[in-house]
Write a protein that holds these residues in place. Structure first.
Motif, mmCIF file in Angstrom:
data_model
loop_
_atom_site.group_PDB
_atom_site.id
_atom_site.type_symbol
_atom_site.label_atom_id
_atom_site.label_comp_id
_atom_site.label_asym_id
_atom_site.label_seq_id
_atom_site.Cartn_x
_atom_site.Cartn_y
_atom_site.Cartn_z
ATOM 1 N N ILE A 89 0.930 -1.356 -0.112
ATOM 2 C CA ILE A 89 -0.212 0.125 0.147
ATOM 3 C C ILE A 89 1.051 1.213 0.016
ATOM 4 N N GLU A 90 0.356 2.225 -0.513
ATOM 5 C CA GLU A 90 0.899 3.541 -0.524
ATOM 6 C C GLU A 90 0.281 4.569 0.414
ATOM 7 N N HIS A 91 0.948 5.073 1.441
ATOM 8 C CA HIS A 91 0.076 6.010 2.327
ATOM 9 C C HIS A 91 1.045 7.307 2.367
ATOM 10 N N GLU A 92 0.745 8.321 2.277
ATOM 11 C CA GLU A 92 1.449 9.683 2.186
ATOM 12 C C GLU A 92 2.660 9.681 1.763
ATOM 13 N N GLY A 93 2.742 9.034 0.400
ATOM 14 C CA GLY A 93 3.951 9.015 -0.381
ATOM 15 C C GLY A 93 4.927 8.095 0.021
ATOM 16 N N LYS A 94 4.750 6.979 0.863
ATOM 17 C CA LYS A 94 5.533 6.064 1.484
ATOM 18 C C LYS A 94 4.812 4.787 1.008
ATOM 19 N N ARG A 95 5.579 3.759 0.525
ATOM 20 C CA ARG A 95 5.218 2.466 0.162
ATOM 21 C C ARG A 95 5.718 1.401 1.261
ATOM 22 N N TYR A 96 4.719 0.664 1.503
ATOM 23 C CA TYR A 96 4.616 -0.431 2.930
ATOM 24 C C TYR A 96 4.291 -1.673 2.113
ATOM 25 N N SER A 97 5.278 -2.635 2.341
ATOM 26 C CA SER A 97 5.023 -4.139 1.972
ATOM 27 C C SER A 97 3.925 -4.648 2.714
ATOM 28 N N HIS A 98 3.493 -5.810 2.351
ATOM 29 C CA HIS A 98 2.503 -6.752 2.986
ATOM 30 C C HIS A 98 3.250 -7.474 4.162
ATOM 31 N N ILE A 99 4.508 -7.349 4.222
ATOM 32 C CA ILE A 99 5.457 -8.079 5.295
ATOM 33 C C ILE A 99 5.385 -7.174 6.292
ATOM 34 N N LEU A 100 4.810 -7.480 7.476
ATOM 35 C CA LEU A 100 4.720 -6.687 8.437
ATOM 36 C C LEU A 100 5.983 -7.012 9.520
ATOM 37 N N HIS A 101 6.520 -5.643 9.865
ATOM 38 C CA HIS A 101 7.778 -5.836 10.777
ATOM 39 C C HIS A 101 7.304 -6.041 12.304
ATOM 40 N N PRO A 102 7.554 -6.919 13.047
ATOM 41 C CA PRO A 102 6.954 -7.525 14.304
ATOM 42 C C PRO A 102 7.201 -6.403 15.320
#
Length: 182
Positions: A89-102
């Motif tokens: 997903i992209e949120h406020e110009g930043k791309r976040y993977s589906h892999i979550l950092h615990p």
């Protein structure tokens, strides 16, 4: 606390398990050469007639129509690739993977793909997520412990950078035809 619209997807760890079950069923039916693909998690047993193994291509982490020059040659191994190429997903110009950092609960922001080769498809499946989160030193140690190999392809500063475990290159081959079988 539960939130509306949020759901847990076990696809990140279940595909290797499903591939393993399908391959085990095929083996009970006398089929000793097969390639099972469960949404990109691949289990290969035996080899196609007249070939040394199954040829599998790996996407680059920044473009879905771009493949690494060399392909994998697999026989009696499984391979899985995880990264943010398709699931992000992209949120406020930043791309976040589906892999979550615990530690943060947020998707990792590195543009990378991790490919893992292991005899056990379940190991290949979960190890891609672990290698995505670990330092290279810790990832090599963990991969060695579970008898697996990995390649990290990271898109950083507009360039592809590669790191891999010591035995990964044994699976990489250059083929005359640019079209992989998968």
């Amino acid at each position: 606390m539960l939130k509306a619209g949020i759901q847990l997807d076990l696809g990140g760890i279940a595909q290797g398990y499903i591939g393993d079950k399908v391959m085990r069923f095929l083996l009970t039916q006398g089929i000793t050469a097969a390639l099972v693909d469960v949404s990109g998690d691949i289990t290969a047993r035996g080899n196609p007639p007249g070939k040394a193994g199954w040829v599998v291509a790996i996407n680059t982490p920044h473009h879905e129509a771009e493949w690494l020059h060399e392909h994998l040659l697999l026989k009696n191994h499984s391979v899985t690739t995880s990264g943010d190429l398709y699931q992000f997903i992209e949120h406020e110009g930043k791309r976040y993977s589906h892999i979550l950092h615990p530690k943060t609960g947020y998707g990792i922001t590195k543009r990378l793909s991790v490919t893992v080769i292991a005899k056990d498809p379940v190991v290949a499946d979960w190890l891609t997520k672990s290698v995505s989160l670990l330092s290279h030193r810790k990832a090599k140690r963990l991969a060695r412990k579970v008898n697996a190999e990995f390649l990290v392809a990271e898109y950083k500063n507009e360039q592809l950078q590669f790191r891999h475990s010591p035995g990964f290159e044994e699976f990489m081959k250059t083929f005359a035809s640019p079209e992989p079988e998968h």
